[in-house]
Design a protein around this motif. Structure first.
Motif, PDB file in Angstrom:
ATOM      1  N   GLU A  25      -9.213   8.675  18.956  1.00  7.77           N
ATOM      2  CA  GLU A  25      -8.587   8.944  18.018  1.00  7.77           C
ATOM      3  C   GLU A  25      -7.396   8.517  17.801  1.00  7.77           C
ATOM      4  O   GLU A  25      -6.632   8.183  16.861  1.00  7.77           O
ATOM      5  N   ASP A  26      -6.768   8.713  19.017  1.00 15.28           N
ATOM      6  CA  ASP A  26      -5.381   8.002  19.113  1.00 15.28           C
ATOM      7  C   ASP A  26      -4.964   6.659  18.821  1.00 15.28           C
ATOM      8  O   ASP A  26      -3.963   6.107  18.495  1.00 15.28           O
ATOM      9  N   TYR A  27      -6.468   5.864  19.250  1.00  9.58           N
ATOM     10  CA  TYR A  27      -6.129   4.317  18.817  1.00  9.58           C
ATOM     11  C   TYR A  27      -6.603   4.158  17.536  1.00  9.58           C
ATOM     12  O   TYR A  27      -6.236   2.925  16.974  1.00  9.58           O
ATOM     13  N   LEU A  28      -7.510   4.737  16.866  1.00  9.08           N
ATOM     14  CA  LEU A  28      -7.985   4.347  15.552  1.00  9.08           C
ATOM     15  C   LEU A  28      -7.351   4.966  14.363  1.00  9.08           C
ATOM     16  O   LEU A  28      -7.114   6.356  14.640  1.00  9.08           O
ATOM     17  N   ASP A  29      -7.291   4.692  13.261  1.00  8.98           N
ATOM     18  CA  ASP A  29      -6.725   5.154  11.984  1.00  8.98           C
ATOM     19  C   ASP A  29      -7.866   5.829  11.326  1.00  8.98           C
ATOM     20  O   ASP A  29      -9.106   5.640  12.087  1.00  8.98           O
ATOM     21  N   LEU A  33     -11.702   5.165  12.521  1.00  8.32           N
ATOM     22  CA  LEU A  33     -12.540   6.285  13.106  1.00  8.32           C
ATOM     23  C   LEU A  33     -14.048   6.580  12.518  1.00  8.32           C
ATOM     24  O   LEU A  33     -14.817   6.419  12.897  1.00  8.32           O
ATOM     25  N   GLU A  34     -13.812   6.583  11.102  1.00  5.76           N
ATOM     26  CA  GLU A  34     -14.857   6.617  10.254  1.00  5.76           C
ATOM     27  C   GLU A  34     -15.964   5.531  10.359  1.00  5.76           C
ATOM     28  O   GLU A  34     -17.415   5.975  10.686  1.00  5.76           O
ATOM     29  N   ALA A  35     -15.515   4.225  10.598  1.00  2.09           N
ATOM     30  CA  ALA A  35     -16.607   3.238  10.772  1.00  2.09           C
ATOM     31  C   ALA A  35     -17.016   3.317  12.043  1.00  2.09           C
ATOM     32  O   ALA A  35     -18.246   3.022  12.273  1.00  2.09           O
ATOM     33  N   GLU A  41     -18.881   0.123  13.215  1.00  2.00           N
ATOM     34  CA  GLU A  41     -17.934  -0.852  13.921  1.00  2.00           C
ATOM     35  C   GLU A  41     -18.144  -0.529  15.445  1.00  2.00           C
ATOM     36  O   GLU A  41     -18.274   0.820  15.715  1.00  2.00           O
ATOM     37  N   ASP A  42     -17.640  -1.363  16.315  1.00  2.00           N
ATOM     38  CA  ASP A  42     -17.662  -1.122  17.664  1.00  2.00           C
ATOM     39  C   ASP A  42     -16.227  -0.930  18.140  1.00  2.00           C
ATOM     40  O   ASP A  42     -15.092  -1.550  17.455  1.00  2.00           O
TER      41      ASP A  42
END
Length: 67
Positions: A25-29, A33-35, A41-42
């Motif tokens: 969660e810290d790395y993705l918006d 994160l939903e994708a 998505e990977d």
């Protein structure tokens, strides 16, 4: 962002093993994160190359090299 010369599936598996779920969660918006959570998505597709390298460096640091 794929890293040239490496199998994206192998890298993705390693990234998932090295990151705790809350770290992802810290790395993705929110959209990324939903994708990721929906399987669209990977991590290797969503993270920047420098982020991938920094996470993979954890693996190298945790390996004991023989003297």
């Amino acid at each position: 962002m794929p890293v040239p010369g490496y199998d994206p599936e192998d890298i993705d598996g390693t990234l998932e093993a090295l990151l705790e779920p809350d770290e992802i969660e810290d790395y993705l918006d929110d959209e990324q994160l939903e994708a990721y959570r929906n399987g669209g998505e990977d991590l290797v597709d969503l993270l920047e190359g420098d982020e991938i390298r920094r996470i993979l460096d954890r693996k190298e640091a945790s390996v004991d090299a023989p003297d």
